[in-house]
Design a protein around this motif. Structure first.
Motif, short mmCIF file in Angstrom:
data_model
loop_
_atom_site.label_atom_id
_atom_site.label_comp_id
_atom_site.label_asym_id
_atom_site.label_seq_id
_atom_site.Cartn_x
_atom_site.Cartn_y
_atom_site.Cartn_z
N UNK A 35 0.84 -1.20 0.00
CA UNK A 35 0.00 0.00 0.00
C UNK A 35 0.87 1.25 0.00
N UNK A 36 1.92 1.24 0.81
CA UNK A 36 2.78 2.41 0.93
C UNK A 36 3.36 2.82 -0.43
N UNK A 37 3.79 1.84 -1.21
CA UNK A 37 4.32 2.12 -2.55
C UNK A 37 3.20 2.54 -3.50
N UNK A 38 2.07 1.87 -3.42
CA UNK A 38 0.96 2.11 -4.35
C UNK A 38 0.29 3.46 -4.15
N UNK A 39 0.21 3.93 -2.93
CA UNK A 39 -0.57 5.14 -2.66
C UNK A 39 -0.10 6.36 -3.43
N UNK A 40 1.20 6.41 -3.76
CA UNK A 40 1.71 7.54 -4.52
C UNK A 40 1.19 7.56 -5.96
N UNK A 41 0.76 6.42 -6.47
CA UNK A 41 0.21 6.34 -7.83
C UNK A 41 -1.29 6.61 -7.86
N UNK A 42 -1.92 6.58 -6.70
CA UNK A 42 -3.38 6.78 -6.64
C UNK A 42 -3.66 8.26 -6.46
N UNK A 43 -3.92 8.92 -7.58
CA UNK A 43 -4.19 10.35 -7.59
C UNK A 43 -5.47 10.61 -8.37
N UNK A 44 -5.98 11.84 -8.29
CA UNK A 44 -7.18 12.19 -9.04
C UNK A 44 -6.95 12.08 -10.54
N UNK A 45 -5.71 12.20 -10.97
CA UNK A 45 -5.41 12.14 -12.41
C UNK A 45 -5.08 10.73 -12.89
N UNK A 46 -5.07 9.75 -11.99
CA UNK A 46 -4.77 8.37 -12.41
C UNK A 46 -5.92 7.85 -13.26
N UNK A 47 -5.61 7.55 -14.50
CA UNK A 47 -6.63 7.06 -15.44
C UNK A 47 -6.37 5.58 -15.70
N UNK A 48 -6.86 4.76 -14.82
CA UNK A 48 -6.61 3.33 -14.97
C UNK A 48 -7.45 2.54 -13.99
N UNK A 49 -6.98 1.33 -13.74
CA UNK A 49 -7.65 0.38 -12.86
C UNK A 49 -6.65 -0.07 -11.81
N UNK A 50 -7.13 -0.35 -10.61
CA UNK A 50 -6.27 -0.88 -9.55
C UNK A 50 -6.62 -2.36 -9.35
N UNK A 51 -5.60 -3.19 -9.34
CA UNK A 51 -5.74 -4.61 -9.07
C UNK A 51 -4.91 -4.89 -7.82
N UNK A 52 -5.56 -5.21 -6.71
CA UNK A 52 -4.84 -5.35 -5.45
C UNK A 52 -5.15 -6.65 -4.72
N UNK A 53 -4.10 -7.25 -4.19
CA UNK A 53 -4.25 -8.37 -3.28
C UNK A 53 -4.96 -7.85 -2.03
N UNK A 54 -5.69 -8.70 -1.35
CA UNK A 54 -6.34 -8.27 -0.11
C UNK A 54 -5.41 -8.45 1.08
N UNK A 55 -4.84 -9.63 1.22
CA UNK A 55 -4.02 -9.91 2.40
C UNK A 55 -2.56 -9.56 2.14
N UNK A 56 -2.15 -8.45 2.74
CA UNK A 56 -0.76 -7.99 2.65
C UNK A 56 -0.34 -7.50 4.02
N UNK A 57 0.96 -7.57 4.32
CA UNK A 57 1.43 -7.01 5.59
C UNK A 57 1.16 -5.50 5.64
N UNK A 58 0.93 -5.01 6.82
CA UNK A 58 0.66 -3.57 6.96
C UNK A 58 -0.76 -3.27 6.53
N UNK A 59 -0.90 -2.37 5.60
CA UNK A 59 -2.22 -1.98 5.10
C UNK A 59 -2.69 -2.98 4.05
N UNK A 60 -3.90 -3.50 4.22
CA UNK A 60 -4.39 -4.53 3.31
C UNK A 60 -5.16 -3.93 2.13
N UNK A 61 -5.70 -4.80 1.29
CA UNK A 61 -6.42 -4.37 0.11
C UNK A 61 -7.69 -3.59 0.42
N UNK A 62 -8.34 -3.90 1.53
CA UNK A 62 -9.53 -3.14 1.91
C UNK A 62 -9.16 -1.70 2.27
#
Length: 117
Positions: A35-62
């Motif tokens: 999540x920590x790495x991904x959050x920088x790519x999640x912006x209002x201008x991101x024009x795409x789709x997110x595909x995320x695992x649910x169970x991850x260490x730290x912050x999960x997919x939910x």
């Protein structure tokens, strides 16, 4: 136009395999191991789709789903898990996930859901 897919999975082998599948389908994967790495790519201008695992260490997919929808309520988020069950799928959809897939999923199933996003 190439569709961007933010691929979030803590398992490098799974993440690489998903990215390879997407590249072969002429999609543009953006790999992230957490999540920590991904959050920088999640912006209002991101024009795409997110595909995320649910169970991850730290912050999960939910958590990632909630964060993505705070940034852009219309951003399609597909949750993926190797340990899913019906209550988890219902919870994912109820929280606003665009789709829910179980690992391992066939590339045709994955690409079919991504095409709808």
């Amino acid at each position: 136009m190439t569709v961007k897919v933010l691929v979030v999975d803590d398992d490098a082998a799974v993440r690489d395999a998903l990215c390879q599948t997407l590249e072969l389908a002429d999609l543009e994967p953006i790999p992230a191991g957490s999540f920590v790495v991904a959050k920088d790519s999640i912006t209002e201008s991101f024009a795409g789709v997110i595909l995320s695992d649910i169970r991850m260490p730290g912050r999960d997919g939910f958590h990632l789903l909630a964060h993505a929808h705070k940034v852009d309520a219309d951003l399609p988020v597909i949750l993926l898990t190797g340990e899913g069950d019906i209550p988890m799928a219902v919870s994912a959809i109820g929280r606003g996930a665009f789709g829910f897939l179980e690992k391992p999923c066939a590339s045709t199933e994955l690409l079919g859901v991504l095409e709808q996003g």
